[in-house]
Design a protein around this motif. Sequence first.
Motif, PDB file in Angstrom:
ATOM      1  N   THR A 830       0.831  -1.203   0.000  1.00  0.00           N
ATOM      2  CA  THR A 830       0.000   0.000   0.000  1.00  0.00           C
ATOM      3  C   THR A 830       0.871   1.260   0.000  1.00  0.00           C
ATOM      4  N   ALA A 831       1.942   1.230   0.770  1.00  0.00           N
ATOM      5  CA  ALA A 831       2.837   2.389   0.838  1.00  0.00           C
ATOM      6  C   ALA A 831       3.482   2.662  -0.518  1.00  0.00           C
ATOM      7  N   LYS A 832       3.931   1.635  -1.206  1.00  0.00           N
ATOM      8  CA  LYS A 832       4.562   1.830  -2.507  1.00  0.00           C
ATOM      9  C   LYS A 832       3.570   2.365  -3.535  1.00  0.00           C
ATOM     10  N   LEU A 833       2.372   1.800  -3.523  1.00  0.00           N
ATOM     11  CA  LEU A 833       1.365   2.231  -4.495  1.00  0.00           C
ATOM     12  C   LEU A 833       0.851   3.636  -4.193  1.00  0.00           C
ATOM     13  N   GLY A 834       1.061   4.094  -2.959  1.00  0.00           N
ATOM     14  CA  GLY A 834       0.651   5.448  -2.599  1.00  0.00           C
ATOM     15  C   GLY A 834       1.754   6.469  -2.809  1.00  0.00           C
ATOM     16  N   ASN A 835       2.912   6.044  -3.255  1.00  0.00           N
ATOM     17  CA  ASN A 835       4.060   6.919  -3.475  1.00  0.00           C
ATOM     18  C   ASN A 835       4.071   7.378  -4.935  1.00  0.00           C
ATOM     19  N   GLU A 836       3.683   8.631  -5.172  1.00  0.00           N
ATOM     20  CA  GLU A 836       3.566   9.140  -6.538  1.00  0.00           C
ATOM     21  C   GLU A 836       4.912   9.135  -7.260  1.00  0.00           C
ATOM     22  N   ALA A 837       5.986   9.438  -6.538  1.00  0.00           N
ATOM     23  CA  ALA A 837       7.316   9.454  -7.159  1.00  0.00           C
ATOM     24  C   ALA A 837       7.698   8.061  -7.658  1.00  0.00           C
ATOM     25  N   PHE A 838       7.389   7.061  -6.845  1.00  0.00           N
ATOM     26  CA  PHE A 838       7.677   5.678  -7.240  1.00  0.00           C
ATOM     27  C   PHE A 838       6.866   5.293  -8.480  1.00  0.00           C
ATOM     28  N   LEU A 839       5.585   5.605  -8.461  1.00  0.00           N
ATOM     29  CA  LEU A 839       4.712   5.238  -9.585  1.00  0.00           C
ATOM     30  C   LEU A 839       5.152   5.914 -10.875  1.00  0.00           C
ATOM     31  N   ALA A 840       5.701   7.124 -10.762  1.00  0.00           N
ATOM     32  CA  ALA A 840       6.122   7.845 -11.957  1.00  0.00           C
ATOM     33  C   ALA A 840       7.349   7.209 -12.610  1.00  0.00           C
ATOM     34  N   LYS A 841       8.210   6.576 -11.834  1.00  0.00           N
ATOM     35  CA  LYS A 841       9.463   6.027 -12.350  1.00  0.00           C
ATOM     36  C   LYS A 841       9.401   4.522 -12.633  1.00  0.00           C
ATOM     37  N   ALA A 842       8.599   3.801 -11.846  1.00  0.00           N
ATOM     38  CA  ALA A 842       8.616   2.336 -11.944  1.00  0.00           C
ATOM     39  C   ALA A 842       8.001   1.851 -13.261  1.00  0.00           C
ATOM     40  N   PRO A 843       8.596   0.815 -13.879  1.00  0.00           N
ATOM     41  CA  PRO A 843       7.994   0.225 -15.088  1.00  0.00           C
ATOM     42  C   PRO A 843       6.615  -0.361 -14.782  1.00  0.00           C
ATOM     43  N   ASP A 844       5.795  -0.479 -15.807  1.00  0.00           N
ATOM     44  CA  ASP A 844       4.425  -0.971 -15.623  1.00  0.00           C
ATOM     45  C   ASP A 844       4.405  -2.360 -15.007  1.00  0.00           C
ATOM     46  N   ASP A 848       2.458  -3.525 -11.661  1.00  0.00           N
ATOM     47  CA  ASP A 848       1.467  -4.608 -11.717  1.00  0.00           C
ATOM     48  C   ASP A 848       1.791  -5.704 -10.715  1.00  0.00           C
ATOM     49  N   LYS A 849       3.077  -5.989 -10.556  1.00  0.00           N
ATOM     50  CA  LYS A 849       3.496  -7.031  -9.614  1.00  0.00           C
ATOM     51  C   LYS A 849       3.146  -6.627  -8.179  1.00  0.00           C
ATOM     52  N   ILE A 850       3.319  -5.361  -7.845  1.00  0.00           N
ATOM     53  CA  ILE A 850       2.999  -4.891  -6.486  1.00  0.00           C
ATOM     54  C   ILE A 850       1.496  -4.925  -6.261  1.00  0.00           C
ATOM     55  N   ARG A 851       0.730  -4.550  -7.276  1.00  0.00           N
ATOM     56  CA  ARG A 851      -0.737  -4.629  -7.151  1.00  0.00           C
ATOM     57  C   ARG A 851      -1.181  -6.072  -6.911  1.00  0.00           C
ATOM     58  N   THR A 852      -0.529  -6.993  -7.582  1.00  0.00           N
ATOM     59  CA  THR A 852      -0.851  -8.412  -7.380  1.00  0.00           C
ATOM     60  C   THR A 852      -0.527  -8.835  -5.954  1.00  0.00           C
TER      61      THR A 852
END
Length: 874
Positions: A830-844, A848-852
Motif C-alpha cells: 500500500t505504501a509503494k502504491l501510494g508513493n507518486e514518485a515511485f509510480l512515476a518512475k517504476a515500469p508498468d 502490476d506485480k505490487i498490485r498483485t
Amino acid sequence: MTENAQQQPPAPDTELPTQYAPADVEGPLYERWVERGYFEADAKSDKPPYTVVIPPPNVTGSLHLGHAFEHTLIDALTRRKRMQGYETLWQPGMDHAGIATQNVVERELGKEGKSRHDLGREAFVERVWQWKAESGGQISGQMRRLGDGVAWSRERFTMDEGLSQAVQTIFKKLYDDELIYRAERIINWCPRCLTAISDIEVEYQDDDGELVSMKYGEGDDTIVVATTRAETMLGDTAVAVHPDDERYKHLVGKLIRLPLTDRSIPVVADTHVDPEFGTGAVKVTPAHDPNDFEIGQRHDLPSITIMDEHAVITAHGPFQGLDRLEARSAIVAALRAEGRIVAEKRPYVHSVGHCSRCKTTIEPRLSMQWWVKVGPLAKAAGDAVRDGKVKIHPQEMEKRYFDWVDNLHDWCISRQLWWGHRIPVWYGPNGEVVCVGPDEEPPTGEGWRQDTDVLDTWFSSGLWPFSTLGWPEQTESLAKFYPNSVLVTGYDILFFWVARMMMFGLYAMDGTPPFHTIALHGMVRDQFGKKMSKSFGNAVNPLDWMDKYGSDALRFTLARGANPGVDVPIGEDWVQGSRNFANKIWNATRFALMNGATVEGPLPDPSKMSATDRWILSRLNSVVAEVDAYYEDFQFAKLSDALFHFAWDEVFDWYVELSKTVFQAGGEPAEVSQRVLGEVLDVTLKLLHPVVPFVTETLWTTLTGGESIVIADWPTDSGFRDTAAEQEISTLQSVITEVRRFRADQGLQPGQRVPARLTLDGTALAPHEAAIRQLLRLQPEGDSFTATATLPVAGAEVALDLSGTIDVAAERKRLAKDLAAAEKEKAQATAKLGNEAFLAKAPDHVVDKIRTRLAKAEEDIARITAQLEKLPQA
C-alpha cells in the motif's frame, strides 16, 4: 439411452484385474476389431455414408506426434458416426513420396558403392518396389498401435495399378483440354536431388550470408546494385529501376558495362522495383530468379543459364567449373580487385530456401518443365467455398484459403526422378508430341521415346478422395462414398494438398467437390509452445509415450488440446494425467460392478429414484447433448474437457461416493441406484469411446456383456431433466465442500473423524444426513459433545467438536503469525502504491506485480481472519 445387454454380465471380480494394464489389452483388442470387420465399409449398405480419407503418410514415414494427433481426431469422428448408424469409411493408404523414397533407396545403393545410374532406370525402380515390400509402410503397424479404425481391406498406394490409371486418365484429360503444357520457367531446383521440387518441399531458414554492393558501368553511367548471390551476376541481362525514380531517369534505356564480362546490359524501368529498398536499383538475372524472370518477360530480356544441374558454373571465363559457393567468393574477390565493391556486410542474416529432404540450398533455375494451367481450376476451387458447397472450419481460415487460390501461379508438375508416375507423353523423331491415355497404345518405332520425367507427388495425392474409390471406373464405392464428408488436415498444407484436391475433384467429378467440410487443425508443439524438432531436443516419439502410458492416454491428451485451427501444446505430465484418468475410469467401473451396477431392464420410474439418482441422470442427458454439439463443431478440446469433468468430478467423485451409503443400506433404493449407476456408466463409456477406445471397450463389454462398444448405439438425449434435483445436489455439494475446506484449514487429516451435530430439518439436505456424515467423516455427537465451531451453510447448520482433535491455542498462535505477515505485506504494498514518485518512475510490470501482491495479501487477511473466527476459544 440404453442398449440392452445380450447376456448377464460376467462376474466382475474375475473379469477386471485390480489395475488397468494397457499393454495387455490394446494389441489383442485391436486385432479382434479388425478380424470382426468392424472398420470395413459396405458400398451396398442402405445406411447413410460417412467418408473420411486419411491424409496419406509417406511410405518412408513413421508415426510422429502430428500423425498421432490428426489420426486421433479422425478416429474419434468415424467411431462416433459408426455408432450413430452410418456406413463409415475411413480410407487408408500411403503416398509413394517420390523424392523421399528415391533418396532412401539411393542411400542404400551408396552403401554398396553404387548409384541408380549403375542399375539403370528399370532395375532401379524394381529395387524401390523391393524396398517398399521389405521396409516401407512401417507407419501402418504404428497406426494399429494408436487404434486407427481404418478399412484395411481398402488400403491404397499412390503407385498401385488403379491409382496409376487414375493419374494417366486425368493427365490425358487435362492435356486434351489444354490445361497441361510444357514450357521453360523458373523452378525450385535441388542440386543434390537433381530435380525440381514443389513449394511445400522448400524449407526456409535464416542463414548467415553476405550482402555485397557492387558498381556496374563507368563514369556518369555507374549504378550500384546489392546481392546475396554475387555469382549470379554472370547471368545478368539488365539492371532495373523504378520508372518514377528521379535518380536513374537519365540511365533508363542506356547500356552499361557488366563487370568481369565482355557484355553490356540495359537499364530498364519496372514497377516491381522498390525505390526505397537499398540503392533502388536491382540486378536482373532472368534464368536464376523468379522475380527477375518476370521482369525479363516484360522487357524481352535474354535468359542466360550460368549453372548446370549440380550448381556448377558453366559460364565461359575463369569461374567455369567452380561450385556456386566457390564462385561467389572468387567473383567478389575479382570485383574487389577491380575496385567495384562498394560495401560488404558479413554476416548478413537472410531467409534461404532449403530442400526439405536433403537440406541443400535451393537454386532458382530456368528449366523446361510440365505445367498445369491452374486459372480455371483455381477459380472453381474458390467458388466452391464462396458458394457454400464446401465449408472451411474454423471459418476464419477461409481468408487464407482465398488468398491462396485467388493468386495461384501455374503449377510445375514434372520432377527429374525415376520413382513416380512417369509422364505419359512420347516424342517422335520429327518433333511429334503424343499424350497417351490409359487405354491407348504408345507410339512405337525408331526415334520414339517417352518423357523421362515423373509427376509431382502432389499430382497423384490430389486425386486421393476419388481415385481410392475406383475412379475413373464408376464403381459402387465411388457412388456411395464420394464426396467425402469431411477432410481433417493441418492448416499448414491447406494451400498445397487441399487446394489440389479441390481443383482436381471439381474438374474430374463434374463440379462435385471432394468433401463437404474442411476441418483444419493446428500443429503439435511442446508444453512451452515451441515447435518440436530434433535440433531443439524436444522431439517426442509417440510410441514411447504409448509404451509408457497407453495409447488411450496419448489420444486423450491430444484431443483435449485440439481447438480448431490452433496449435496444440503437449507435455509428458499431461499424458501421465490422462493415464490417471483412464485408471480412474477403470477403478470406478470395478467399484460399480462389485456393488451390483447393471444395465438389465428399463430404468426405474423417476418417482422411485432419489434426488441423487435424478440429478446424475439429468446431468448425463445434458452432457450427451453438449458432447454432440461439440462434435458437430469439431470442438474436440471442449468435448474432451466436458467428458473429463463429468466423469471424474460428477460421476466418480460425487455420484459414486454419494451412492456408497445407499449400497451399504441395501433394499429397493440400492436396486434403483444400481440400475442408475449402470446406465450412467454405459452412456459415459460410450461417450468416451471415440477418444479412448481401448479402456472403454474392456469396461463396457464387462459391464454390459455386449459384443463390442465399437458397434454399440451412440447415446441420445432422452430429454430427461430435473432442475430441482440438480439444485438439491448442488446445495449438498456446497455444504460438503465448505466443511471440507474448514477441516483442511484447521489442519485435520482427511480421514480424521470429528464429532458433529447436523441441523438439517426443514432443508433439502435432510435426506442426505448419512451421506454427509460419511463423506465428511463426522461421528454422532455423543453425550460429551461440545460445539466448538458452528458452520451455517445453505440454511443448515453443522456444529463440530474440535476439542479433542486440534490444539486450539497452538492453532491460534500459528494463524496470528500468518495474519501479521499478511498485514505487513499489505502495508508495504500500500505504501509503494501510494508513493507518486515511485509510480512515476517504476515500469508498468513492476507496478502490476505490487498490485498483485496487495490483492494476495488482502485475500490472505480475509481467509485467516475467517479461520480465527471459526476457531473455538482457547
